[in-house]
Design an enzyme around this catalytic site. Structure first.
Site, mmCIF file in Angstrom:
data_model
loop_
_atom_site.group_PDB
_atom_site.id
_atom_site.type_symbol
_atom_site.label_atom_id
_atom_site.label_comp_id
_atom_site.label_asym_id
_atom_site.label_seq_id
_atom_site.Cartn_x
_atom_site.Cartn_y
_atom_site.Cartn_z
ATOM 1 N N GLY A 10 0.828 -1.197 0.000
ATOM 2 C CA GLY A 10 0.000 0.000 0.000
ATOM 3 C C GLY A 10 0.867 1.252 0.000
ATOM 4 O O GLY A 10 1.891 1.284 0.674
ATOM 5 N N ASP A 127 -0.009 1.864 9.120
ATOM 6 C CA ASP A 127 -0.570 1.116 10.250
ATOM 7 C C ASP A 127 0.315 1.182 11.504
ATOM 8 O O ASP A 127 -0.153 0.881 12.600
ATOM 9 C CB ASP A 127 -0.761 -0.361 9.869
ATOM 10 C CG ASP A 127 -1.614 -0.532 8.631
ATOM 11 O OD1 ASP A 127 -2.472 0.327 8.382
ATOM 12 O OD2 ASP A 127 -1.422 -1.539 7.914
ATOM 13 N N ARG A 162 -26.762 13.248 16.279
ATOM 14 C CA ARG A 162 -26.591 11.853 15.870
ATOM 15 C C ARG A 162 -25.366 11.245 16.544
ATOM 16 O O ARG A 162 -24.464 11.963 16.968
ATOM 17 C CB ARG A 162 -26.337 11.779 14.356
ATOM 18 C CG ARG A 162 -27.553 12.027 13.523
ATOM 19 C CD ARG A 162 -27.157 12.066 12.049
ATOM 20 N NE ARG A 162 -28.336 12.184 11.198
ATOM 21 C CZ ARG A 162 -28.310 12.633 9.965
ATOM 22 N NH1 ARG A 162 -27.186 13.026 9.412
ATOM 23 N NH2 ARG A 162 -29.414 12.701 9.256
ATOM 24 N N ARG A 171 -5.180 -2.245 9.743
ATOM 25 C CA ARG A 171 -5.129 -3.700 9.615
ATOM 26 C C ARG A 171 -5.389 -4.348 10.981
ATOM 27 O O ARG A 171 -6.406 -4.033 11.588
ATOM 28 C CB ARG A 171 -3.798 -4.153 9.011
ATOM 29 C CG ARG A 171 -3.956 -5.418 8.175
ATOM 30 C CD ARG A 171 -2.642 -5.855 7.606
ATOM 31 N NE ARG A 171 -2.249 -5.130 6.437
ATOM 32 C CZ ARG A 171 -2.749 -5.327 5.220
ATOM 33 N NH1 ARG A 171 -3.683 -6.216 5.024
ATOM 34 N NH2 ARG A 171 -2.311 -4.639 4.194
HETATM 35 O O1 F6P Z 1 -1.365 -1.599 5.249
HETATM 36 C C1 F6P Z 1 -1.878 -0.366 4.880
HETATM 37 C C2 F6P Z 1 -3.345 -0.456 4.581
HETATM 38 O O2 F6P Z 1 -3.805 0.836 4.249
HETATM 39 C C3 F6P Z 1 -4.199 -1.077 5.682
HETATM 40 O O3 F6P Z 1 -4.471 -0.174 6.724
HETATM 41 C C4 F6P Z 1 -5.402 -1.517 4.897
HETATM 42 O O4 F6P Z 1 -6.064 -2.602 5.531
HETATM 43 C C5 F6P Z 1 -4.818 -1.940 3.590
HETATM 44 O O5 F6P Z 1 -3.571 -1.299 3.469
HETATM 45 C C6 F6P Z 1 -5.675 -1.603 2.399
HETATM 46 O O6 F6P Z 1 -5.093 -2.159 1.268
HETATM 47 P P1 F6P Z 1 -5.483 -1.813 -0.226
HETATM 48 O O7 F6P Z 1 -4.895 -0.475 -0.545
HETATM 49 O O8 F6P Z 1 -4.869 -2.898 -1.004
HETATM 50 O O9 F6P Z 1 -6.981 -1.767 -0.303
#
Ligand code: F6P
Length: 341
Positions: A10, A127, A162, A171
């Site tokens: 990512g 993360d 609300r 993650r």
């Molecule tokens: O590891 C970074 C992260 O942004 C996580 O927080 C998230 O679960 C994941 O990558 C999302 O991945 P992608 O960009 O493949 O949807």
């Protein structure tokens, strides 16, 4: 020495500052030459590179994303593997690889190092879940973005009386939720490391409402509600076999609404947390890590990664980063929970 840089997994604010730090320090102090692999491990598996002369990194430390592109390609997937990669490195005259990535990337880097390839890791992830480094770059920016978004949810929540739920990334760890939730003054923060009952969530939301507040719940995507055994995932697995998370806020909203009688809305912040310009903290950390990676290559420190310990940049074995996740300690959660409700 000719070094290839790749950004994998990512994307994350600060990747370009690492590239710039490595290229400038490597050229100025060690006479290295640099190329970049396109789209992470895919560029290494396909042998696709671009030159990275000094002028190519001019002014990029403030740019989000990555000038090299990224992907979640697994270098061991069919068509890849150490022999294919070694062939490309020899053909291109590349002596070493700087791999900038998170857990999946660094695990792959470790496996490739064991086959004799010269690799150095730079830990990256919004993360902040990598052990062996105190902070990963990108985390500070993600927390800032999430905090600003949650502040905005609060004002609309207050206007409509609300309950607002903000889902953040992270993650299987709750670092972004804990920090952004605390910064925004959330009435409840739900993270993967802590089991919290719906009765407890209901109590926090109701208490806040009774005081005339618009209840604000921050939930990490990896939170496991008491009715489930694993984090919510409805989008399959990524290339490294890990479940894609996201959507827990949409499950919690109707339940909180039913239990409290309060109109409840869920917002999933998603990739907004990874976009845009890096914070000053992340730019400095990224630049220092990039410079240290260039130094580590000059010292032939294969199989190591650069990391932040306190305020120092240190070298540590890639294996140290992979042993376990850096989770939120119970004490940090209990400290924040005193202010819930
Ligand atoms: O590891 C970074 C992260 O942004 C996580 O927080 C998230 O679960 C994941 O990558 C999302 O991945 P992608 O960009 O493949 O949807």
């Amino acid at each position: 020495m000719k070094i290839g840089i790749l950004t994998s997994g990512g994307d994350c604010p600060g990747l370009n500052a690492v590239i710039r730090g490595a290229v400038l320090k490597g050229i100025k102090s060690h006479g290295h030459e640099f190329v970049g692999f396109r789209d992470g491990w895919r560029g290494l598996v396909d042998g696709e590179v671009l030159d990275l002369p000094r002028h190519s990194v001019r002014g990029i430390s403030k740019q989000g994303g990555t000038i090299l592109g990224t992907s979640r390609t697994n270098p061991f997937s069919p068509g890849g593997g150490p022999e294919v990669i070694r062939g490309h490195l020899e053909r291109l005259g590349i002596d070493a690889v700087i791999a900038i990535g998170g857990e999946g990337t660094l695990a792959a880097a470790q496996r490739l190092t064991e086959t004799g390839l010269n690799i150095i890791g730079v830990p990256k992830t919004v993360d902040n879940d990598l052990d062996a480094t105190d902070y990963t770059f990108g985390f500070d920016t993600a927390v800032q973005i999430a905090t600003e978004a949650i502040d905005r949810l609060r004002t609309t929540g207050e206007s409509h009386h609300r309950c607002m739920i903000a889902e953040v990334m992270g993650r299987n760890t709750g670092w972004i939720a804990l920090h952004a939730g605390m910064a925004a003054g959330a009435h409840a923060i739900l993270i993967p490391e802590q089991q919290v009952s719906m009765d407890q969530v209901t109590e926090w939301v109701t208490d806040a409402h009774k005081r005339g507040r618009a209840p604000l719940v921050v939930v990490a995507e990896g939170f496991v509600p008491e009715s489930a055994e694993t984090a919510h995932s409805h989008r399959g697995l990524d290339a490294f076999g890990r479940p894609r998370l996201g959507g827990i806020a949409d499950l919690l909203a109707p339940e909180i609404e039913a239990r409290t009688g309060l109109e409840t809305r869920a917002t999933v912040l998603g990739h907004i947390q990874r976009g845009g310009v890096p914070s000053a903290f992340d730019r400095v950390l990224s630049t220092r890590l990039g410079m240290a990676a260039a130094d580590t290559a000059a010292a032939r420190g294969w199989g190591t990664m650069v990391a932040l310990r306190g305020t120092d940049i240190v070298r540590t074995g890639l294996v140290d980063a992979l042993g376990k996740l850096k989770t939120v300690p119970a004490g940090r959660y209990e400290e924040a929970a005193v202010l819930f409700g």
